[in-house]
Design an enzyme around this catalytic site. Structure first.
Site, PDB file in Angstrom:
ATOM      1  CB  CYS A  55       0.150  -2.216  40.111  1.00  0.00           C
ATOM      2  SG  CYS A  55       1.479  -2.946  39.125  1.00  0.00           S
ATOM      3  CB  CYS A  79       0.991 -10.217  42.736  1.00  0.00           C
ATOM      4  SG  CYS A  79       0.286  -9.655  41.158  1.00  0.00           S
TER       5      CYS A  79
END
Length: 286
Positions: free
Chosen positions: A77, A187
């Site tokens: 993440c 991401c």
């Protein structure tokens, strides 16, 4: 720490985006067993104070390691990686791998010097991104887009909801106007949008993410421990390379099938974890 021959890696994210990293690890290291841990009760992390992100990550990862000892931890993440890595490394001797946008490899492959960076709004705002661009892509034009809806579209796609192509095209139109030939998927959710992104940006030549680099780093860390994730697993493990998929909130509808399509069929899917126990032998049915 685990002592048996099969290495095990914990992949942590706030949602399903880390599955793209998990898939890269299994492609490179088919002898590795994974535990997938998603703090979807705290999703999205970009809306949370840093202190909350640190507390949630450290607590959930500690609880997971108590039930499923692992040899390497991946924080898959971007938002969490910018704040939690020092705290995790102080908490455990297990090697911890974070993720950053793949600016350096993108700068190496672009032909026209125009790079698109697709990230979350939180990542686009962080000073560490400016430092990455200055260090590795100072000679390039970098167009940044931090859109608030892309991660949600990925999460919704798990249950079969189609990604809205027109909205996606509108969201990334700045890349078309800037004439980028390379896009960094900044991401871990975004590689799961790759097919749709290619549809709406057909002129982009190179799509770059961090999955392969993370897999290579994991291989190095396992080798340092005298383990290898490259050998083939036995038939049972090969069919179900994920020991358990742990979700701090309700498990997303259809997540077992979604994981299977990525080559990540889990032996167990556990919702509202750790409040509800996760027997590792439970068949995935969510």
């Amino acid at each position: 720490m685990k002592t048996d021959a099969c290495p095990r890696v914990l992949v942590f994210d706030s949602g399903v985006g880390g599955l793209s990293v998990a898939a890269s690890v299994i492609r490179h290291l088919p002898g590795t067993e994974l535990v997938y841990l998603a703090d979807n009760a705290g999703f999205p992390y970009g809306d949370q104070p840093e202190s909350v992100v640190v507390e949630r990550c450290c607590r959930l990862i500690s609880d997971s390691l108590a039930q499923f000892p692992c040899d390497v931890i991946i924080v898959a993440c971007n938002t969490a990686s910018t704040v939690v890595l020092p705290h995790l490394r102080a908490m455990t001797a297990i090697p911890v791998v974070g993720v950053v946008p793949a600016i350096k490899p993108a700068a190496a492959v672009t032909r026209n010097g125009r790079i698109g960076l697709l990230a979350t709004p939180a990542t686009v705002r962080r000073p560490y991104l400016d430092n990455l661009v200055d260090e590795f892509a100072g000679h390039c034009q970098v167009e940044r887009i931090g859109h608030p809806d892309l991660v949600r579209w990925v999460e919704e796609s798990v249950s079969g909801t189609d990604v809205p192509r027109k909205d996606l095209a509108d969201a990334v139109a700045g890349f078309h106007r800037a004439g980028v030939d390379t896009v960094v998927l900044g991401c871990t959710h975004y590689p799961l949008l790759l097919e749709a992104l290619r549809d709406v940006l057909p002129d982009v030549e190179f799509w770059v993410d961090s999955g392969d680099a993370i897999a290579r780093r994991v291989a190095f860390l396992l080798d340092e421990q005298g383990k290898s994730g490259e050998a083939s697993r036995d038939n049972r493990a090969s069919e179900q390379p994920v020991r358990a998929a742990l979700f701090s909130g309700p498990a997303p509808e259809g997540v077992a099938a979604f994981m299977a399509a990525l080559g990540l069929s889990p032996m167990a899917v556990c919702a509202n974890w750790p409040a509800q126990a996760c027997p590792a032998t439970t068949a995935a049915s969510v």
